[in-house]
Design an enzyme around this catalytic site. Structure first.
Site, PDB file in Angstrom:
ATOM      1  N   HIS A 281      43.585  33.097  45.500  1.00  0.00           N
ATOM      2  CA  HIS A 281      42.186  32.685  45.349  1.00  0.00           C
ATOM      3  C   HIS A 281      41.439  32.797  46.684  1.00  0.00           C
ATOM      4  O   HIS A 281      40.942  31.804  47.225  1.00  0.00           O
ATOM      5  CB  HIS A 281      42.148  31.239  44.838  1.00  0.00           C
ATOM      6  CG  HIS A 281      41.228  31.031  43.675  1.00  0.00           C
ATOM      7  ND1 HIS A 281      41.545  31.406  42.409  1.00  0.00           N
ATOM      8  CD2 HIS A 281      39.981  30.500  43.583  1.00  0.00           C
ATOM      9  CE1 HIS A 281      40.547  31.101  41.582  1.00  0.00           C
ATOM     10  NE2 HIS A 281      39.593  30.555  42.281  1.00  0.00           N
ATOM     11  N   GLY A 286      34.278  34.268  41.984  1.00  0.00           N
ATOM     12  CA  GLY A 286      34.449  35.686  41.653  1.00  0.00           C
ATOM     13  C   GLY A 286      35.882  36.176  41.782  1.00  0.00           C
ATOM     14  O   GLY A 286      36.132  37.372  41.705  1.00  0.00           O
ATOM     15  N   ARG A 289      37.060  37.822  38.262  1.00  0.00           N
ATOM     16  CA  ARG A 289      36.479  39.139  37.991  1.00  0.00           C
ATOM     17  C   ARG A 289      37.036  40.191  38.961  1.00  0.00           C
ATOM     18  O   ARG A 289      37.366  41.305  38.569  1.00  0.00           O
ATOM     19  CB  ARG A 289      34.945  39.053  38.103  1.00  0.00           C
ATOM     20  CG  ARG A 289      34.299  38.426  36.889  1.00  0.00           C
ATOM     21  CD  ARG A 289      32.897  37.966  37.166  1.00  0.00           C
ATOM     22  NE  ARG A 289      32.863  36.808  38.054  1.00  0.00           N
ATOM     23  CZ  ARG A 289      31.755  36.302  38.587  1.00  0.00           C
ATOM     24  NH1 ARG A 289      30.595  36.863  38.342  1.00  0.00           N
ATOM     25  NH2 ARG A 289      31.815  35.231  39.361  1.00  0.00           N
ATOM     26  N   THR A 290      37.145  39.823  40.238  1.00  0.00           N
ATOM     27  CA  THR A 290      37.679  40.772  41.225  1.00  0.00           C
ATOM     28  C   THR A 290      39.117  41.146  40.868  1.00  0.00           C
ATOM     29  O   THR A 290      39.486  42.320  40.878  1.00  0.00           O
ATOM     30  CB  THR A 290      37.632  40.157  42.641  1.00  0.00           C
ATOM     31  OG1 THR A 290      36.281  39.788  42.915  1.00  0.00           O
ATOM     32  CG2 THR A 290      38.122  41.113  43.702  1.00  0.00           C
ATOM     33  N   SER A 291      39.922  40.159  40.515  1.00  0.00           N
ATOM     34  CA  SER A 291      41.340  40.423  40.212  1.00  0.00           C
ATOM     35  C   SER A 291      41.490  41.276  38.972  1.00  0.00           C
ATOM     36  O   SER A 291      42.388  42.120  38.885  1.00  0.00           O
ATOM     37  CB  SER A 291      42.100  39.117  40.000  1.00  0.00           C
ATOM     38  OG  SER A 291      41.908  38.276  41.086  1.00  0.00           O
ATOM     39  N   TYR A 319      45.220  33.196  28.463  1.00  0.00           N
ATOM     40  CA  TYR A 319      45.197  33.819  29.804  1.00  0.00           C
ATOM     41  C   TYR A 319      45.492  32.757  30.876  1.00  0.00           C
ATOM     42  O   TYR A 319      46.357  32.945  31.735  1.00  0.00           O
ATOM     43  CB  TYR A 319      43.814  34.442  29.964  1.00  0.00           C
ATOM     44  CG  TYR A 319      43.399  34.970  31.304  1.00  0.00           C
ATOM     45  CD1 TYR A 319      44.209  35.810  32.073  1.00  0.00           C
ATOM     46  CD2 TYR A 319      42.117  34.675  31.797  1.00  0.00           C
ATOM     47  CE1 TYR A 319      43.758  36.324  33.279  1.00  0.00           C
ATOM     48  CE2 TYR A 319      41.659  35.183  33.000  1.00  0.00           C
ATOM     49  CZ  TYR A 319      42.484  36.004  33.741  1.00  0.00           C
ATOM     50  OH  TYR A 319      42.027  36.511  34.935  1.00  0.00           O
TER      51      TYR A 319
HETATM   52  N1  LIG Z   1      46.001  28.097  36.566  1.00  0.00           N
HETATM   53  C1  LIG Z   1      44.870  28.750  36.335  1.00  0.00           C
HETATM   54  N2  LIG Z   1      44.072  28.372  35.338  1.00  0.00           N
HETATM   55  C2  LIG Z   1      42.920  29.026  35.116  1.00  0.00           C
HETATM   56  N3  LIG Z   1      42.495  30.082  35.843  1.00  0.00           N
HETATM   57  C3  LIG Z   1      43.262  30.495  36.835  1.00  0.00           C
HETATM   58  C4  LIG Z   1      44.477  29.850  37.126  1.00  0.00           C
HETATM   59  N4  LIG Z   1      45.007  30.452  38.176  1.00  0.00           N
HETATM   60  C5  LIG Z   1      44.182  31.431  38.518  1.00  0.00           C
HETATM   61  N5  LIG Z   1      43.127  31.474  37.716  1.00  0.00           N
HETATM   62  C6  LIG Z   1      42.060  32.484  37.814  1.00  0.00           C
HETATM   63  O1  LIG Z   1      40.928  31.911  38.389  1.00  0.00           O
HETATM   64  C7  LIG Z   1      39.788  32.488  37.780  1.00  0.00           C
HETATM   65  C8  LIG Z   1      38.576  31.608  38.061  1.00  0.00           C
HETATM   66  O2  LIG Z   1      38.276  31.730  39.438  1.00  0.00           O
HETATM   67  P1  LIG Z   1      36.793  32.004  39.944  1.00  0.00           P
HETATM   68  O3  LIG Z   1      35.882  31.017  39.294  1.00  0.00           O
HETATM   69  O4  LIG Z   1      36.752  32.152  41.398  1.00  0.00           O
HETATM   70  O5  LIG Z   1      36.569  33.448  39.347  1.00  0.00           O
HETATM   71  P2  LIG Z   1      35.297  33.993  38.619  1.00  0.00           P
HETATM   72  O6  LIG Z   1      35.384  35.477  38.549  1.00  0.00           O
HETATM   73  O7  LIG Z   1      34.062  33.414  39.206  1.00  0.00           O
HETATM   74  O8  LIG Z   1      35.478  33.390  37.225  1.00  0.00           O
HETATM   75  P3  LIG Z   1      36.331  33.932  36.036  1.00  0.00           P
HETATM   76  O9  LIG Z   1      37.622  34.435  36.530  1.00  0.00           O
HETATM   77  O10 LIG Z   1      36.443  32.708  35.175  1.00  0.00           O
HETATM   78  O11 LIG Z   1      35.551  35.038  35.470  1.00  0.00           O
HETATM   79  C9  LIG Z   1      40.219  32.654  36.332  1.00  0.00           C
HETATM   80  O12 LIG Z   1      39.515  33.640  35.626  1.00  0.00           O
HETATM   81  C10 LIG Z   1      41.647  33.120  36.489  1.00  0.00           C
HETATM   82  O13 LIG Z   1      41.692  34.511  36.686  1.00  0.00           O
END
Ligand SMILES: Nc1ncnc2c1ncn2[C@@H]1O[C@H](COP(=O)(O)OP(=O)(O)OP(=O)(O)O)[C@@H](O)[C@H]1O
Length: 354
Positions: A281, A286, A289-291, A319
């Site tokens: 993280h 983001g 979405r990046t991953s 997921y």
């Molecule tokens: N234990 C977990 N439970 C939920 N999400 C997780 C977990 N570990 C990692 N993640 C990741 O974290 C993401 C959320 O992180 P963040 O909000 O920074 O990303 P985002 O791109 O803004 O949002 P999202 O991934 O929800 O689209 C989730 O989409 C998922 O890929």
């Protein structure tokens, strides 16, 4: 201490220094120096000593490594703090079995084989005509942007997403941020496609640029930059690394890629690089979405079509649960299955349309 331990073992085996020297081929004065702590054996000498003394290499190596750490830290005022930092890094690296290839079940292997068959058929269908290609891109890009943004909480529908991307329209009642998220994600897909066409591989620059595109105009200060603050994932109690660990963890991340990019099945590799990135993280926002874009860069550059993880409640929970299984139980299997299922589904859909 290593030297004292070595001497104890030698004496317990009733061996004189020169006898051990003859057995191992190591100079007698050098062994005597090892025992006094004046010199440390090389890894190769350690192996010879363990074989000839009939003691496990692990046992000797433990003392040997501990002495090395002590030698490095003994006069450092910050020694204990440094050890704590090192401990959490080592814990991360060993819990992830960074250097091991994962064991795949028969069921999973069957899915990988099925994906590879579909990939072969997809390759045979190439090259596609320009208008066919455009239609496919339009269809799958919009769907992918819609689903990936839906996971993150964006409320634009599939149709609204299409109108924003294709027509440049503004949807009444939806925020500027939601519009930007759609436009940015669509641009990031284009960037990933260009990388694939230009045969550019995953790298630090690529990850940072994808992230920059995702947060562009939404949060310019953090776009393409590592976070400087601790974060939590809402709804999850997974502990995320402190900001001061990020540089090193990202270094390890790319090292892992280098080591495994040709050894792992591409679907497993893409799942690993996805999970590892979200579990580190590195960004304030983001990360998901990046991953997911990183996973798709890996898949597409190896001839697969995109895995589109869905954003409806049930799929999203599956997921998150699969990610949690890796983080809490070091069990990557459910996440491998999830990605493999999505790759298969995507290839089938693509093949239906050509
Ligand atoms: N234990 C977990 N439970 C939920 N999400 C997780 C977990 N570990 C990692 N993640 C990741 O974290 C993401 C959320 O992180 P963040 O909000 O920074 O990303 P985002 O791109 O803004 O949002 P999202 O991934 O929800 O689209 C989730 O989409 C998922 O890929």
């Amino acid at each position: 201490m290593f030297g004292a331990r070595l001497k104890d073992i030698r004496l317990s085996r009733k061996l004189k220094l020169k006898e051990l020297a003859a057995l191992t081929g190591i100079d007698v004065t050098l062994i005597s120096r090892f025992e006094r702590g004046d010199r440390m054996p090389t890894k190769n000498q350690l192996l010879l000593l363990s074989e000839q003394l009939g003691v496990s290499l692990a046992e000797l190596k433990k003392e040997w490594l501990a002495d090395k750490v002590v030698a490095l830290l003994q006069y450092e005022p910050m020694a204990m703090e440094a050890l704590q930092v090192a401990e959490s890094r080592v814990e991360y690296l060993t819990s992830k079995k960074v250097h091991d290839a994962p064991q795949l079940s028969d069921e999973l292997q069957a899915k990988l084989d099925r994906a590879d068959d579909l990939r072969k058929r997809w390759r045979q269908a190439q090259p596609l005509g320009p208008s066919q290609l455009r239609r496919l891109h339009e269809f799958f890009d919009i769907e992918y942007t819609f689903e990936s943004n839906r996971i993150e909480g964006n409320t634009l529908t599939l149709q609204e997403t299409a109108l924003v991307v294709n027509e440049g329209l503004t949807i009444g009642g939806k925020s500027m941020r939601e519009h930007l998220e759609v436009i940015n994600h669509s641009e990031a897909i284009g960037f990933v496609r260009d990388l694939v066409l230009g045969k550019e591989d995953l790298s630090r620059r690529v990850v940072m640029e994808i992230h920059r595109l995702i947060l562009k105009e939404v949060d310019n200060e953090n776009a393409g930059r590592h976070r400087k603050v601790p974060v939590r994932i809402s709804g999850s109690d997974t502990e995320l690394p402190q900001p001061y660990l990020l540089e090193k963890l990202m270094e390890d991340y790319f090292e892992y890629y280098e080591l495994h990019s040709k050894r792992l099945h591409p679907i497993i590799l893409s799942a690993e690089m996805h999970e590892r990135l979200v579990s580190i993280h590195p960004f304030v926002d983001g990360n998901g979405r990046t991953s997911r874009l990183v996973m798709n860069l890996i898949l597409m550059s190896r001839g697969y079509t995109r895995a589109n993880i869905k954003g409806d409640t049930q799929s999203r929970l599956a997921y998150y649960r699969a990610l949690q299984q890796v983080q809490k139980n070091a069990n990557p299997d459910p996440f491998y299955h999830l990605v493999a299922d999505e790759v298969i589904r995507s290839l089938e859909q693509h093949l239906e349309l050509v």
